[in-house]
Design a protein around this motif. Sequence first.
Motif, short mmCIF file in Angstrom:
data_model
loop_
_atom_site.label_atom_id
_atom_site.label_comp_id
_atom_site.label_asym_id
_atom_site.label_seq_id
_atom_site.Cartn_x
_atom_site.Cartn_y
_atom_site.Cartn_z
N HIS A 46 1.09 -1.26 0.05
CA HIS A 46 -0.15 0.11 -0.07
C HIS A 46 0.91 1.36 0.11
CE1 HIS A 46 -3.42 -2.41 0.90
NE2 HIS A 46 -2.89 -3.15 1.87
N SER A 47 0.31 2.53 -0.26
CA SER A 47 1.12 3.55 -0.43
C SER A 47 0.47 4.75 0.57
CB SER A 47 1.55 4.14 -1.73
OG SER A 47 2.44 5.19 -1.48
N PHE A 48 0.83 5.13 1.77
CA PHE A 48 -0.04 6.18 2.66
C PHE A 48 0.48 7.52 2.13
CE2 PHE A 48 -0.17 8.80 6.43
CZ PHE A 48 -1.43 8.43 7.05
N TRP A 49 -0.64 8.10 1.71
CA TRP A 49 -0.47 9.68 1.21
C TRP A 49 -1.77 10.41 1.78
CZ3 TRP A 49 -2.26 11.11 -4.30
CH2 TRP A 49 -1.59 12.53 -4.78
N LEU A 53 -0.31 17.32 3.71
CA LEU A 53 0.60 16.97 4.90
C LEU A 53 1.96 16.53 4.72
CD1 LEU A 53 -1.77 15.81 7.85
CD2 LEU A 53 -0.80 18.06 7.46
N ALA A 54 1.89 15.65 3.58
CA ALA A 54 3.36 14.67 3.48
C ALA A 54 3.44 14.23 2.15
CB ALA A 54 3.60 13.97 4.68
N GLY A 55 4.37 13.76 1.70
CA GLY A 55 4.44 12.71 0.48
C GLY A 55 4.02 11.35 0.62
N LYS A 56 4.48 10.55 -0.17
CA LYS A 56 4.05 9.24 -0.14
C LYS A 56 5.07 8.06 0.58
CE LYS A 56 2.61 9.74 -4.43
NZ LYS A 56 2.24 9.24 -5.89
N VAL A 57 4.57 7.43 1.25
CA VAL A 57 5.31 6.19 1.87
C VAL A 57 4.88 4.92 1.39
CG1 VAL A 57 6.54 5.36 3.70
CG2 VAL A 57 6.58 7.79 3.41
N ASP A 58 5.63 4.10 1.16
CA ASP A 58 5.03 2.58 0.91
C ASP A 58 4.91 1.88 2.06
OD1 ASP A 58 4.75 3.15 -1.95
OD2 ASP A 58 6.50 2.17 -2.52
N ILE A 60 5.09 -2.10 3.09
CA ILE A 60 5.42 -3.48 2.23
C ILE A 60 5.32 -4.37 3.42
CG2 ILE A 60 7.60 -4.53 1.41
CD1 ILE A 60 8.64 -1.64 0.34
N PRO A 61 4.76 -5.69 3.01
CA PRO A 61 4.74 -6.94 4.08
C PRO A 61 5.98 -6.98 4.73
CG PRO A 61 3.45 -7.18 2.10
CD PRO A 61 4.26 -5.97 1.80
N GLY A 62 5.80 -7.12 5.94
CA GLY A 62 6.87 -7.76 6.46
C GLY A 62 8.14 -6.70 7.01
N ARG A 63 7.71 -5.46 6.71
CA ARG A 63 8.63 -4.24 7.12
C ARG A 63 7.74 -3.10 7.80
NH1 ARG A 63 11.69 -1.92 1.86
NH2 ARG A 63 13.70 -2.37 2.89
N THR A 64 8.55 -2.38 8.66
CA THR A 64 7.80 -1.05 9.04
C THR A 64 8.58 0.04 8.61
OG1 THR A 64 7.06 -2.23 11.31
CG2 THR A 64 7.28 0.12 11.16
N ASN A 65 7.75 0.93 7.98
CA ASN A 65 8.31 2.25 7.49
C ASN A 65 7.92 3.40 8.23
OD1 ASN A 65 9.98 1.33 5.42
ND2 ASN A 65 8.44 1.30 3.92
N THR A 66 8.63 4.42 8.40
CA THR A 66 8.29 5.74 9.44
C THR A 66 8.28 6.89 8.37
OG1 THR A 66 10.55 5.90 10.06
CG2 THR A 66 9.08 4.58 11.33
N MET A 67 7.21 7.75 9.03
CA MET A 67 7.19 9.06 8.56
C MET A 67 6.43 9.84 9.77
SD MET A 67 3.97 9.08 5.94
CE MET A 67 4.09 10.69 5.15
N TRP A 68 6.97 11.44 9.38
CA TRP A 68 6.39 12.24 10.49
C TRP A 68 5.56 13.09 9.74
CZ3 TRP A 68 11.07 9.91 10.13
CH2 TRP A 68 11.56 9.15 11.34
#
Length: 110
Positions: A46-49, A53-58, A60-68
């Motif tokens: 999925h891509s959170f957008w 407020l902010a750009g897109k961040v993907d 990905i299954p099995g991984r944790t990404n972060t954004m502020w």
Amino acid sequence: MQITVTGHQWWWEFEYPEQGVVTANEMHIPRDTVVKLNLRTNDVIHSFWVPKLAGKVDLIPGRTNTMWIESEREESFLGQCAEFCGEAHALMRFRVIAQSQEDFEAWTLA
């Protein structure tokens, strides 16, 4: 402040570990506060957008990404999944509600 965001086929889950609150398709944040988002998914990419407020961040299954994110004003922002994730992809819309600290605290207790 931290929120765990989980993308599901085809909805968003927002978990507030410090407040003990979980919501679907609606995220509340206090104005003038930097919020760390821990982004994850258990199914597909999925891509959170949230364009205002902010750009897109993907996610990905099995991984944790972060954004502020941070909002300087009280406002409602629209967000969506920006990665085609299946036949109901268009349903993956959500709202971010930035509010005063007092209103945010009252919301967590409601």
